[in-house]
Motif scaffolding. Structure first.
Motif, short mmCIF file in Angstrom:
data_model
loop_
_atom_site.label_atom_id
_atom_site.label_comp_id
_atom_site.label_asym_id
_atom_site.label_seq_id
_atom_site.Cartn_x
_atom_site.Cartn_y
_atom_site.Cartn_z
N ALA A 52 36.18 71.96 19.67
CA ALA A 52 37.53 72.13 19.73
C ALA A 52 38.31 70.72 19.37
O ALA A 52 39.33 71.00 18.53
N GLN A 53 37.68 69.60 19.54
CA GLN A 53 38.34 68.48 18.86
C GLN A 53 38.29 68.49 17.27
O GLN A 53 39.28 67.90 16.99
N ASP A 54 37.14 69.01 16.85
CA ASP A 54 37.11 68.95 15.23
C ASP A 54 38.10 70.04 14.86
O ASP A 54 38.72 69.59 13.91
N GLU A 55 38.26 70.96 15.62
CA GLU A 55 39.36 71.98 15.13
C GLU A 55 40.65 71.53 15.28
O GLU A 55 41.53 71.59 14.17
N ALA A 56 41.18 70.67 16.14
CA ALA A 56 42.43 70.08 16.28
C ALA A 56 42.67 69.12 15.11
O ALA A 56 43.66 68.91 14.64
N ARG A 57 41.44 68.20 14.91
CA ARG A 57 41.59 67.22 13.83
C ARG A 57 41.88 67.86 12.46
O ARG A 57 42.47 67.50 11.89
N ARG A 58 40.92 69.02 12.27
CA ARG A 58 41.03 69.81 11.07
C ARG A 58 42.48 70.28 10.85
O ARG A 58 43.15 70.21 9.81
N ALA A 59 43.09 70.83 11.83
CA ALA A 59 44.45 71.57 11.93
C ALA A 59 45.49 70.32 11.65
O ALA A 59 46.39 70.70 10.93
N GLN A 60 45.41 69.11 12.32
CA GLN A 60 46.12 68.08 12.19
C GLN A 60 46.23 67.55 10.59
O GLN A 60 47.17 67.39 10.06
N ARG A 61 44.81 67.45 9.97
CA ARG A 61 45.03 66.92 8.62
C ARG A 61 45.35 68.01 7.77
O ARG A 61 45.92 67.76 7.01
N GLU A 62 45.36 69.33 8.13
CA GLU A 62 45.86 70.40 7.36
C GLU A 62 47.51 70.19 7.42
O GLU A 62 48.03 70.38 6.36
N ARG A 63 47.97 69.99 8.59
CA ARG A 63 49.46 69.81 8.58
C ARG A 63 49.95 68.68 7.99
O ARG A 63 51.05 68.58 7.39
N GLN A 64 49.33 67.65 8.11
CA GLN A 64 49.61 66.58 7.19
C GLN A 64 49.52 66.58 5.68
O GLN A 64 50.52 66.02 5.12
N GLN A 65 48.48 67.40 5.22
CA GLN A 65 48.49 67.77 3.99
C GLN A 65 49.46 68.43 3.47
O GLN A 65 50.42 68.43 2.41
N ARG A 67 52.43 68.77 4.71
CA ARG A 67 53.94 67.74 4.82
C ARG A 67 53.85 67.07 3.78
O ARG A 67 55.12 66.96 2.95
N ARG A 68 52.84 66.40 3.31
CA ARG A 68 52.64 65.66 1.95
C ARG A 68 53.28 66.51 0.72
O ARG A 68 54.02 66.11 -0.07
N ILE A 69 52.45 67.60 0.79
CA ILE A 69 52.80 68.59 -0.45
C ILE A 69 54.36 68.98 -0.38
O ILE A 69 55.00 68.95 -1.34
N ALA A 70 54.89 69.29 0.84
CA ALA A 70 56.27 69.68 1.13
C ALA A 70 56.96 68.48 0.65
O ALA A 70 58.24 68.60 0.15
N ALA A 71 56.86 67.50 0.83
CA ALA A 71 57.72 66.04 0.80
C ALA A 71 57.47 66.09 -0.95
O ALA A 71 58.73 65.94 -1.38
N GLY A 72 56.46 66.15 -1.47
CA GLY A 72 56.43 66.13 -3.11
C GLY A 72 57.54 67.14 -3.76
O GLY A 72 58.18 67.01 -4.49
N LEU A 73 57.52 68.40 -3.16
CA LEU A 73 57.97 69.45 -3.77
C LEU A 73 59.58 69.51 -3.49
O LEU A 73 60.25 69.55 -4.24
N ALA A 74 59.82 68.83 -2.28
CA ALA A 74 61.11 68.42 -1.97
C ALA A 74 61.61 67.37 -2.86
O ALA A 74 63.00 67.45 -3.48
#
Length: 210
Positions: A52-65, A67-74
């Motif tokens: 469960a912790q690994d899945e939470a960390r993976r989801a957080q990394r995906e959200r950060q990725q 966000r970075r992609i969205a910030a670059g596009l913005a």
């Protein structure tokens, strides 16, 4: 009381010892199984907790990725529309300059037309004023007409230079406002500004004729 004499072990004695051993063995085996079950349960719980912790960390990394992609596009979109806005402002500025230049040319043409009309009116008035003084002999009349023609040309040139200087001063100062005011001025008011000049010209012509 008499002491019972010792006796040897019988079948029943061996059976009781075996039953005691088996009971102790069953107790120990049951305890071992319980300990093993607890250990396995803790391992399973740890596995699911880590998963469960690994899945939470993976989801957080995906959200950060994301966000970075969205910030670059913005940033790219903002930069693109900023360039579009600059181009639009440049085009509007060029269009406004063309319209302003066209407006100034129209006003200048109006002033030139008014100047030509004023020149023609002054020429007609000066010609009417010089007609009675042209009576006399033919030679004097011809000389007087030549002088009058030269005077008319000089006055016309002076008038045109004065009006062009006024037009240049108006354009260099507050072009649009001055041109608007000059365009609405009637011809009679413009002629009224040069009454003194016309009287001086008439007096000079009268003096030359005498």
């Amino acid at each position: 009381r008499q002491v019972e004499p010792p006796r040897g072990k019988a079948h029943w004695d061996y059976l009781l010892e075996e039953m005691a051993w088996m009971a102790n063995d069953f107790r120990l085996e049951r305890k071992w199984k319980q300990d093993a079950a607890k250990k396995i349960a803790r391992m399973i719980a740890k596995y699911h907790r880590d998963r469960a912790q690994d899945e939470a960390r993976r989801a957080q990394r995906e959200r950060q990725q994301l966000r970075r992609i969205a910030a670059g596009l913005a940033r790219d979109v903002k930069k693109f529309w900023g360039q579009v806005r600059k181009v639009k402002e440049f085009v509007e500025e060029q269009r406004a300059d063309k319209e302003h230049q066209k407006f100034l040319e129209q006003k200048l043409n109006q002033m030139v037309d008014q100047t030509e009309a004023l020149t023609k009116a002054l020429t007609v008035e000066l010609g009417d004023a010089a007609a009675p003084a042209a009576e006399g002999d033919e030679e004097e009349g011809e000389e007087y007409m030549e002088v009058e023609h030269l005077g008319d040309d000089e006055s016309t040139l002076l008038e045109e230079e004065a009006l062009l200087a006024a037009a240049a001063e108006a354009i260099s100062g507050d072009e649009a406002a001055v041109l608007d005011r000059e365009a609405d001025v009637p011809l009679e008011q413009v002629l009224g500004r040069y009454d003194g000049y016309l009287e001086a010209v008439a007096r000079e012509e009268d003096g030359g004729g005498d």
